[in-house]
Design an enzyme around this catalytic site. Structure first.
Site, short mmCIF file in Angstrom:
data_model
loop_
_atom_site.label_atom_id
_atom_site.label_comp_id
_atom_site.label_asym_id
_atom_site.label_seq_id
_atom_site.Cartn_x
_atom_site.Cartn_y
_atom_site.Cartn_z
N LYS A 253 -9.85 10.60 3.51
CA LYS A 253 -8.60 10.67 4.27
C LYS A 253 -8.87 11.03 5.73
O LYS A 253 -8.18 10.55 6.62
CB LYS A 253 -7.65 11.70 3.65
N LYS B 214 -8.54 -2.96 -6.20
CA LYS B 214 -7.46 -2.07 -6.61
C LYS B 214 -6.09 -2.66 -6.26
O LYS B 214 -5.91 -3.21 -5.18
CB LYS B 214 -7.64 -0.72 -5.91
N LYS C 161 -0.06 -0.43 -3.16
CA LYS C 161 1.06 -0.76 -2.29
C LYS C 161 0.60 -0.87 -0.83
O LYS C 161 1.04 -1.74 -0.10
CB LYS C 161 2.10 0.35 -2.42
#
Ligand code: TRP
Length: 329
Positions: free
Chosen positions: A111, A191, A194
């Site tokens: 992240k 994967k 969204k």
């Protein structure tokens, strides 16, 4: 009866990957455990987001969870920020969490790389809040995907440190991993997600055209250039979905047909679309019902928070006592 806890970020409407990877399992777990399911909005604010969307993201997700079969009569379903004891316990856990452990978390590293302009302390202590989520209910079992195993191991360490320093209080939770067929993205990427925009949102179910618009152009095994080329189903995105959604004979039909060029990809996709629509028909019905009852979702969440809070308050009371904090005589 053992307690199961799991959390999910409020990403809005769910997609097929969420369902196959997590929610389908949550629905089943309700049969055998006391289940507590939490929409973790305080986790979500560590990432950059649009303020005006957050409320709807939570609402949409809860509608989907209910429509998929999370039963608020049997399980506790609530929103994290409505139970302030989560952040309170997270603070206490900060005092028994080690910098070095948190620095090792791969998700923290990912992240930080992903949003270099917003490496906030929240993404650093994210797994500490996650540990608090679980421990507040003294949950023994936590259904999570592979990517969360490291966070769970950390949660166990935190529980151990707490117990060591202040006395036995928390059980060491165990991950509950079920082998789930991993869905690839519609574009063939590893994967379905969204954010990669390669997903099948559950909102297309009940609408054949909308589903076909996504499934029609979906990538299949690149070896099948023409219909006559045999393929390897294990390399095929559509086959991963068959494995997740179709009855055994149709999975076999797809496997055979693909590897012998007996069927074309379009036929294979059509069968898949049919099976998926069948599978999600009850979801479509329940969703309509829920949306037709204004105030229903709010009521479920209010109830859920109340039930969760009753347990959370008890745990926090015990924690305060163990810590030796001042209390009125
Ligand atoms: N970090 C989890 C995820 O991104 C979500 C989560 C938050 C969670 N708190 C939890 C999962 C507690 C299990 C238990 O998927």
């Amino acid at each position: 009866m053992k307690t199961v806890f799991s959390g999910i970020q409020p990403s809005g409407e769910l997609h097929l990957g969420n369902y196959v990877g997590a929610i389908r399992n949550w629905v089943r777990l309700q049969e055998s455990y006391r289940c507590i399911f939490c929409v973790v909005d305080y986790h979500a604010i560590t990432q950059t987001y649009d303020v005006k969307d957050m409320g709807r993201r939570v609402d949409d997700m809860v509608v989907d969870l209910l429509a998929l079969g999370i039963d608020p009569e049997r399980s506790i379903l609530f929103v994290q920020s409505m139970v302030p004891e989560h952040t309170e316990l997270a603070w206490v856990f900060n005092a028994v969490s080690h910098m070095g452990d948190l620095e090792r978390m791969t998700q923290f590293k990912d992240k930080s790389e992903h949003q270099p302009d917003n490496i906030n302390v929240g993404i650093f202590t994210y797994p500490v809040l996650q540990a608090a989520d679980i421990m507040l209910y003294k949950a023994e079992l936590v259904p999570v995907g592979q990517d969360q195993l490291q966070h769970l191991e950390l949660a166990r360490r935190i529980a151990r440190s707490f117990n060591h320093r202040w006395g036995q209080t928390f059980p060491e939770c165990e991950p509950l991993s079920t082998t789930v067929p991993k869905l690839l993205g519609l574009d063939g990427q590893a994967k379905m997600s969204k954010s990669l925009k390669n997903h099948i949102p559950l909102s297309v179910f009940g609408n054949d055209k909308a589903l076909w618009k996504l499934l029609g152009p979906a990538k299949t095994d690149p070896a099948r250039v023409t219909r006559e080329d045999p393929g390897n189903p294990e390399n095929c995105n559509v086959f991963t979905m068959h494995k997740a959604m179709s009855p055994e004979p149709d999975i076999e039909w797809s496997r055979q047909g693909c590897s012998t060029a007996g069927i074309g990809c379009v036929d294979c996709k059509k069968k898949l679309a049919e099976n998926m629509q069948k599978h999600f028909a009850p979801y479509v019905e329940r969703k309509k019902e829920i949306l037709g009852k204004p105030g229903y979702v709010a009521g479920v969440l209010r109830d859920g928070a109340e039930k969760a809070r009753a347990i959370a308050k008890q745990t926090i009371g015990e924690v305060r006592e163990k810590l030796g904090l001042w209390h009125s005589p």
